[in-house]
Scaffold this motif. Structure first.
Motif, PDB file in Angstrom:
ATOM      1  N   UNK A  59       0.887  -1.634   0.355  1.00 32.96           N
ATOM      2  CA  UNK A  59      -0.132  -0.261  -0.031  1.00 32.96           C
ATOM      3  C   UNK A  59       0.666   1.417   0.165  1.00 32.96           C
ATOM      4  N   UNK A  60       1.565   1.180   1.006  1.00 28.87           N
ATOM      5  CA  UNK A  60       3.223   2.436   1.145  1.00 28.87           C
ATOM      6  C   UNK A  60       3.567   2.430  -0.100  1.00 28.87           C
ATOM      7  N   UNK A  61       3.974   1.709  -0.989  1.00 32.18           N
ATOM      8  CA  UNK A  61       4.465   1.608  -2.262  1.00 32.18           C
ATOM      9  C   UNK A  61       3.796   2.167  -3.574  1.00 32.18           C
ATOM     10  N   UNK A  62       2.204   1.458  -3.502  1.00 33.91           N
ATOM     11  CA  UNK A  62       1.091   2.020  -4.222  1.00 33.91           C
ATOM     12  C   UNK A  62       1.370   4.053  -4.031  1.00 33.91           C
ATOM     13  N   UNK A  63       1.351   4.103  -2.967  1.00 33.10           N
ATOM     14  CA  UNK A  63       0.823   5.419  -2.735  1.00 33.10           C
ATOM     15  C   UNK A  63       2.098   6.572  -3.270  1.00 33.10           C
ATOM     16  N   UNK A  64       3.341   5.777  -3.266  1.00 32.18           N
ATOM     17  CA  UNK A  64       4.539   6.839  -3.702  1.00 32.18           C
ATOM     18  C   UNK A  64       4.387   6.376  -5.381  1.00 32.18           C
ATOM     19  N   UNK A  65       3.875   5.714  -5.962  1.00 32.06           N
ATOM     20  CA  UNK A  65       4.252   5.767  -6.903  1.00 32.06           C
ATOM     21  C   UNK A  65       3.112   6.283  -7.465  1.00 32.06           C
ATOM     22  N   UNK A  66       2.017   6.261  -7.203  1.00 43.36           N
ATOM     23  CA  UNK A  66       0.804   7.197  -7.959  1.00 43.36           C
ATOM     24  C   UNK A  66       1.194   8.811  -7.689  1.00 43.36           C
ATOM     25  N   UNK A  67       1.830   9.212  -6.720  1.00 44.34           N
ATOM     26  CA  UNK A  67       1.947  10.225  -6.017  1.00 44.34           C
ATOM     27  C   UNK A  67       3.357  11.164  -6.710  1.00 44.34           C
ATOM     28  N   UNK A  68       3.800   9.842  -7.373  1.00 41.61           N
ATOM     29  CA  UNK A  68       5.184  10.120  -8.441  1.00 41.61           C
ATOM     30  C   UNK A  68       4.859  10.596  -9.716  1.00 41.61           C
ATOM     31  N   UNK A  69       3.658   9.735  -9.341  1.00 42.29           N
ATOM     32  CA  UNK A  69       3.269   9.971 -11.263  1.00 42.29           C
ATOM     33  C   UNK A  69       2.449  11.580 -11.246  1.00 42.29           C
ATOM     34  N   UNK A  70       1.869  11.420 -10.307  1.00 49.05           N
ATOM     35  CA  UNK A  70       0.765  12.746 -10.682  1.00 49.05           C
ATOM     36  C   UNK A  70       1.637  14.252 -10.715  1.00 49.05           C
ATOM     37  N   UNK A  71       3.230  13.958 -10.129  1.00 50.18           N
ATOM     38  CA  UNK A  71       3.915  14.974  -9.726  1.00 50.18           C
ATOM     39  C   UNK A  71       4.961  15.728 -10.998  1.00 50.18           C
ATOM     40  N   UNK A  72       4.685  14.137 -11.990  1.00 53.22           N
ATOM     41  CA  UNK A  72       5.140  14.117 -13.398  1.00 53.22           C
ATOM     42  C   UNK A  72       4.794  14.619 -14.591  1.00 53.22           C
ATOM     43  N   UNK A  73       5.449  15.673 -15.266  1.00 58.08           N
ATOM     44  CA  UNK A  73       4.883  15.757 -16.743  1.00 58.08           C
ATOM     45  C   UNK A  73       4.047  14.306 -17.178  1.00 58.08           C
ATOM     46  N   UNK A  74       4.824  13.854 -17.611  1.00 55.52           N
ATOM     47  CA  UNK A  74       4.926  12.235 -18.385  1.00 55.52           C
ATOM     48  C   UNK A  74       3.962  11.274 -17.978  1.00 55.52           C
ATOM     49  N   UNK A  75       3.486  11.181 -16.230  1.00 55.54           N
ATOM     50  CA  UNK A  75       2.700  10.156 -15.832  1.00 55.54           C
ATOM     51  C   UNK A  75       1.775   9.819 -16.541  1.00 55.54           C
ATOM     52  N   UNK A  76       1.213  10.517 -17.464  1.00 58.68           N
ATOM     53  CA  UNK A  76       0.086  10.118 -17.933  1.00 58.68           C
ATOM     54  C   UNK A  76       0.698   9.103 -19.076  1.00 58.68           C
ATOM     55  N   UNK A  77       2.187   9.180 -19.665  1.00 63.03           N
ATOM     56  CA  UNK A  77       2.841   7.889 -21.176  1.00 63.03           C
ATOM     57  C   UNK A  77       2.371   6.988 -19.891  1.00 63.03           C
ATOM     58  N   UNK A  78       2.517   6.568 -18.645  1.00 64.04           N
ATOM     59  CA  UNK A  78       2.653   4.891 -17.618  1.00 64.04           C
ATOM     60  C   UNK A  78       0.764   4.935 -17.982  1.00 64.04           C
ATOM     61  N   UNK A  79       0.227   5.418 -17.329  1.00 62.49           N
ATOM     62  CA  UNK A  79      -1.420   5.456 -17.626  1.00 62.49           C
ATOM     63  C   UNK A  79      -1.943   4.944 -19.352  1.00 62.49           C
ATOM     64  N   UNK A  80      -0.959   5.494 -19.963  1.00 67.88           N
ATOM     65  CA  UNK A  80      -1.706   4.988 -21.566  1.00 67.88           C
ATOM     66  C   UNK A  80      -0.555   3.804 -21.951  1.00 67.88           C
ATOM     67  N   UNK A  81       0.249   3.722 -21.580  1.00 68.59           N
ATOM     68  CA  UNK A  81       0.696   1.953 -21.737  1.00 68.59           C
ATOM     69  C   UNK A  81       0.089   0.886 -20.731  1.00 68.59           C
ATOM     70  N   UNK A  82      -0.300   1.387 -19.535  1.00 68.08           N
ATOM     71  CA  UNK A  82      -1.307   0.612 -19.182  1.00 68.08           C
ATOM     72  C   UNK A  82      -2.314  -0.185 -19.825  1.00 68.08           C
TER      73      UNK A  82
END
Length: 187
Positions: A59-82
């Motif tokens: 849970x902690x790693x998931x929260x860190x990952x999501x907060x990291x993706x939200x703060x990055x300009x390329x975070x949408x790429x990850x969701x697009x890849x998913x």
């Protein structure tokens, strides 16, 4: 068919074991705040280290990952890849249809009698693409250079699109195999 199930089961378990054994630092960009928090956690931890696969750690790693993706300009790429990976399931269903097609133009060098043999060959090409794609791109990516990861994602999208385009345009079985490998190299 039972033999195939046993082989698939063992290969899955071997893959799961390899993934389970992966260890290391997964945080490509450390902020001072994260470093301080990690040091405090390490100093205050007198009990046995929690398993990497425990629910609180997950849970902690998931929260860190999501907060990291939200703060990055390329975070949408990850969701697009998913979401692009979701087409892979549809691609598997299409592979069955491709294998049931008659011998088309461009398939004279491959003389497979049954659709089962063609399906097996098609999945073999998918597997080759899944191996070749990461092997080729891995030396070009570096965890400390985010732009290299962005570039790898863009190349991945291009390969998936090129593979899907080829599957749409060509009828020959060998071409379907080649474009399936290209598509899977991007995934």
């Amino acid at each position: 068919h039972c033999d195939c199930f046993i082989i698939d089961s063992f290969s899955y378990l071997a893959s799961a074991l390899l993934i389970w054994k992966i260890s290391g630092e997964y945080n490509p960009v450390k902020s001072n705040e994260a470093t301080v928090a990690m040091n405090e956690k390490a100093e205050s931890s007198t009990e046995v280290e929690e398993s990497w696969f425990s629910h609180p750690n997950f849970t902690e790693m998931t929260k860190e990952g999501i907060s990291y993706l939200v703060t990055q300009s390329w975070g949408a790429f990850v969701l697009l890849k998913f979401f692009a990976a979701l087409i892979y399931g549809a691609g598997d269903v299409l592979n069955v249809s491709f294998s049931e097609q008659g011998q088309g133009e461009g398939s004279s060098k491959i003389n497979l009698d049954s659709s089962s043999q063609r399906l097996g060959t098609l999945f073999a090409f998918v597997g080759v693409g899944c191996v070749i794609g990461p092997v080729i791109i891995e030396p070009c990516t570096h965890m400390d250079k985010i732009s290299s990861l962005e570039r790898a994602c863009l190349i991945s999208y291009f390969l998936m699109a090129l593979g899907c385009y080829g599957l749409w345009q060509f009828d020959g079985f060998i071409l379907i195999c080649i474009f399936s490998a290209i598509r899977s190299a991007g995934l």
